[in-house]
Design an enzyme around this catalytic site. Sequence first.
Site, PDB file in Angstrom:
ATOM      1  N   CYS A  17      40.873  44.730  23.380  1.00  0.00           N
ATOM      2  CA  CYS A  17      41.174  43.327  23.661  1.00  0.00           C
ATOM      3  C   CYS A  17      40.154  42.784  24.663  1.00  0.00           C
ATOM      4  CB  CYS A  17      42.592  43.214  24.221  1.00  0.00           C
ATOM      5  SG  CYS A  17      42.984  41.592  24.890  1.00  0.00           S
ATOM      6  N   LYS A  44      55.567  44.177  20.310  1.00  0.00           N
ATOM      7  CA  LYS A  44      55.339  45.231  21.300  1.00  0.00           C
ATOM      8  C   LYS A  44      56.631  46.025  21.496  1.00  0.00           C
ATOM      9  CE  LYS A  44      51.031  44.431  22.479  1.00  0.00           C
ATOM     10  NZ  LYS A  44      50.428  44.023  21.242  1.00  0.00           N
ATOM     11  N   VAL A  57      48.750  41.974  26.488  1.00  0.00           N
ATOM     12  CA  VAL A  57      47.937  42.797  27.375  1.00  0.00           C
ATOM     13  C   VAL A  57      46.750  41.940  27.802  1.00  0.00           C
ATOM     14  CG1 VAL A  57      48.618  44.997  26.358  1.00  0.00           C
ATOM     15  CG2 VAL A  57      46.611  43.823  25.468  1.00  0.00           C
ATOM     16  N   GLU A  72      48.133  38.511  32.599  1.00  0.00           N
ATOM     17  CA  GLU A  72      47.102  37.512  32.332  1.00  0.00           C
ATOM     18  C   GLU A  72      45.816  37.960  33.024  1.00  0.00           C
ATOM     19  OE1 GLU A  72      47.295  35.129  30.046  1.00  0.00           O
ATOM     20  OE2 GLU A  72      49.405  35.622  29.740  1.00  0.00           O
ATOM     21  N   SER A  73      44.796  38.174  32.228  1.00  0.00           N
ATOM     22  CA  SER A  73      43.575  38.821  32.718  1.00  0.00           C
ATOM     23  C   SER A  73      42.922  38.115  33.904  1.00  0.00           C
ATOM     24  CB  SER A  73      42.571  38.989  31.578  1.00  0.00           C
ATOM     25  OG  SER A  73      42.178  37.728  31.060  1.00  0.00           O
TER      26      SER A  73
END
Length: 150
Positions: A17, A44, A57, A72-73
């Site tokens: 991802c 999931k 993810v 949240e990246s």
Amino acid sequence: IDPSTPLQFFTTPGNTCPYASRAYIVLKELSIPFETQEVSGRPKPDWYLKINPRGKVPAIKIPTENNAVVYESAIICEYCCDTQPGTTLMPTDAISRAEVRLLNDHCDTVLTPAQFTFFMNKDEDKDGKLSADLEKALLVYEEQLEKTGG
């Protein structure tokens, strides 16, 4: 996962991802110890939905902070920078921090959709336009690198 691990990083198998990759790079750059837990399947698994109800993810679980979860990246990246005093990954002045956030937003709203659309395309007639769209999205980063000498 070993509960003594300071941070648990949840990602897709193989860390495929792009959002999870962004968080992974920050963890590595800051030398933050972590253990990876791969999450797969749609929907999931229930165990993961208890960690992150959105089911997306990446996410991190921080045992040293009462098992707090951050997801949240971009938020994960800023959290990691905030926990490492003196880091150079995020600038200290407000306008430069805003510029970094704008680059992250560009990644989320322009680059990643262009990349995904290009790589998933099966119509050769669209390759030229999709390739041009991807190059245009990447140009923003080239221009920023030139501007900052990076």
